[in-house]
Design an enzyme around this catalytic site. Structure first.
Site, PDB file in Angstrom:
ATOM      1  N   LYS A 138       0.837  -1.206   0.000  1.00 34.35           N
ATOM      2  CA  LYS A 138       0.000   0.000   0.000  1.00 34.35           C
ATOM      3  C   LYS A 138       0.870   1.254   0.000  1.00 34.35           C
ATOM      4  CE  LYS A 138      -3.680   2.392   2.510  1.00 34.35           C
ATOM      5  NZ  LYS A 138      -4.754   2.270   3.524  1.00 34.35           N
ATOM      6  N   HIS A 290      -9.796 -33.132 -33.508  1.00 30.19           N
ATOM      7  CA  HIS A 290     -10.705 -32.033 -33.169  1.00 30.19           C
ATOM      8  C   HIS A 290     -11.581 -32.361 -31.961  1.00 30.19           C
ATOM      9  CE1 HIS A 290      -9.338 -29.961 -36.708  1.00 30.19           C
ATOM     10  NE2 HIS A 290      -9.683 -30.978 -37.467  1.00 30.19           N
TER      11      HIS A 290
END
Length: 532
Positions: A138, A290
């Site tokens: 912070k 696929h």
């Protein structure tokens, strides 16, 4: 630029810690430390000040309280250019801390142990560490926070290049990484205490048998493993993320033994191949294109399983991925090579393990990807997650299987023992094919697969066309019910001998009557196997 004058070091992972601590000491930086970290630094003859000496307050509660003190957090959070902050810190004897080096208790490693107790997991939740990291982050304009040993070399280089100073840009980068670090840590804890912990599940079951299996809030965290060359298509960027710890044998955690780097589509097809063969106890082979099997078979040995799977659709197998559920021997490897020499291009292979001879033989195609998973385990109903725009879908994996006694005999002709055996194979196989699915089989070998069609009739037509003459006498598995008799009529005209399907259509009666008209034995499972 901000000069580093005081640093607080408290780490679980002490990799390369002495190197950066030595650099700080050489630059006259005062080091505060606690517990095992302090002892580690002292053993290396690095001068430190114990946090308890600095704060005037001892460690307590079995080490749970070490750095949770105003002299620590005031030193981290005070804004150096704020006169009011400076007056307050001076009044209370608080000195500035310019750097925090901290990483956290190994919560994930602790709970990865299947025998861990809830109390052990709780004890490995770090409190002081995340609090310091967040406070320093912070106040990044004044404080640098390091949470990973991989950051040390860059910071050492910066300190050497800038006379012990760090830029605000660097501190901001470190703060972003630190917040990501604590976010991941909290996510792991939340996930364990909600979805992932068998201990919590047992508590929930004991309290309320009607408890929803799904948490109100879904906490997920995946670590980036690599950037991929591209996504499904070359114009799409893509990356591969995976869980922090392995869930067991899987495509995501398989060890690559040979071949070129993975692609987006490779991973999807490897996953499909492996999950299919996991489902079978006997030697099995799945050939994937696929994300659908173009061939699937089980047999007495892996070599025959591959050969039989390939016979289903050699044309579609070009450019395929092969999944196997046994150690690959030189005999199976040579059979795969013979198929490749005959024009069947195999992009990748995934299996539990390989003999050295088999691995050398298969690796002769240098761009063929070869993956090893370790011994496979029976599939469990793990949670599957799929994204939709703006949301996520979560479900249990489909691990439902049927036995002979589960089948409902509904036609005039009952199936033979051989047909029932084929039913059980085909039914298990069809759940791995995209819906709508029709799968034809002889014994435990697929001979025709119709996948991903909008119409079940079209799926049947494709499967029968793929099978050719092999459709005669084959059994047919349908992943969902026949809404109309037309699909059964097509099957009857092709010479299909028996059908397994869920049933449950309003037209079940005419569907069964049509099967009777063609002499087809039909059984119902009462379970659907959609795969979207």
């Amino acid at each position: 630029m901000k000069k580093v004058a005081r640093a607080l070091i408290s780490t679980y992972d002490k990799t390369d810690l002495l190197e950066i601590a030595t650099t700080l000491t050489q630059r006259g930086v005062e080091i505060l430390s606690t517990g095992g970290t302090a002892q580690h630094l002292r053993d290396a003859r690095i001068n430190i000040v114990d946090v308890s000496d600095y704060t005037g307050f001892p460690e307590m509660l079995d080490g749970r309280v070490k750095t949770l003190h105003p002299k620590i957090h005031g030193g981290l959070l005070a804004e150096r250019d704020n006169p009011e902050h400076n007056a307050q810190t001076e009044a209370h004897g608080i000195t500035s801390i310019d750097m925090v080096i901290c990483n956290l208790y190994p919560f994930e490693a602790t709970v990865a142990n299947p025998d861990v107790t809830l109390s052990e997991a709780i004890e490995n939740i770090d409190i002081g560490g995340p609090t310091m990291i967040r406070a320093a982050s912070k106040n990044y304009r004044h404080v640098a926070v390091l949470t990973n040993p991989s950051q040390y070399p860059q910071i050492i280089a910066d300190l050497d290049a800038n006379d012990g100073c760090l830029s605000e840009e660097r501190r901001f980068e470190l703060a972003k990484a630190a917040f990501a670090h604590t976010a991941h840590y909290d996510t792991a804890i939340a996930a364990y205490l909600t979805d992932d912990s068998p201990l919590i599940r047992e508590v929930n079951k004991a309290e309320d048998s009607e408890t929803d299996a799904f948490a109100d809030n879904l906490t997920l965290h995946f670590k980036k493993e690599r950037t991929l060359r591209y996504g499904e298509n070359p114009h799409q960027r893509a990356a591969f993320y995976r869980t922090e710890t392995t869930p067991g044998p899987s495509a995501a955690w398989a060890n690559q033994r040979s071949g070129q780097p993975l692609s987006f589509n490779n991973l999807l097809d490897l996953e499909a191949a492996l999950e299919i063969v996991k489902d079978f106890k006997t030697p099995a082979c799945a050939i994937i294109k696929h994300n659908n099997p173009c061939g699937l078979a089980t047999a007495g040995n892996l070599q025959d399983a591959f050969t039989n799977a390939l016979e289903c659709d050699r044309t579609s197998a070009f450019g395929s991925i092969v999944g196997l559920n046994r150690k690959v021997t030189i005999q199976t490897a040579n059979t795969i090579r013979e198929a490749a020499n005959a024009g069947v291009k195999i992009e990748a292979i995934i299996a539990p393990s390989y003999t050295e001879k088999a691995l050398r033989a298969l690796s002769r195609v240098t761009n063929r990807q070869i993956f090893e998973t370790g011994q496979l385990l029976p599939p469990e109903p793990i949670l599957q997650i799929r994204n939709v725009t703006g949301g996520m879908l979560v479900q249990e994996q489909d691990v439902h299987n049927i036995k002979r006694d589960d089948l409902q005999f509904v036609t005039k002709r009952s199936p033979t023992d051989d047909e029932i055996k084929s039913f059980l194979f085909a039914w298990k196989a069809c759940k791995h094919v995209k819906s709508n699915c029709i799968l034809l089989a002889h014994g435990t070998q697929s001979v025709g697969i119709g996948a991903g069609q909008m119409s079940r009739v079209d799926a049947a037509i494709i499967a029968i066309r793929k099978a050719g003459e092999k459709a005669k006498g084959a059994v047919l598995a349908s992943d969902a019910y026949f809404p109309f008799p037309d699909g059964v009529e097509i099957a009857g005209e092709a010479g299909i001998s028996a059908i397994i399907q869920p049933g449950g259509s309003v037209n079940d009666e005419p569907v069964i009557e049509t099967a009777d008209a063609y002499g087809i034995a039909m059984v119902l499972t009462g379970v659907r196997h959609f795969r979207h």
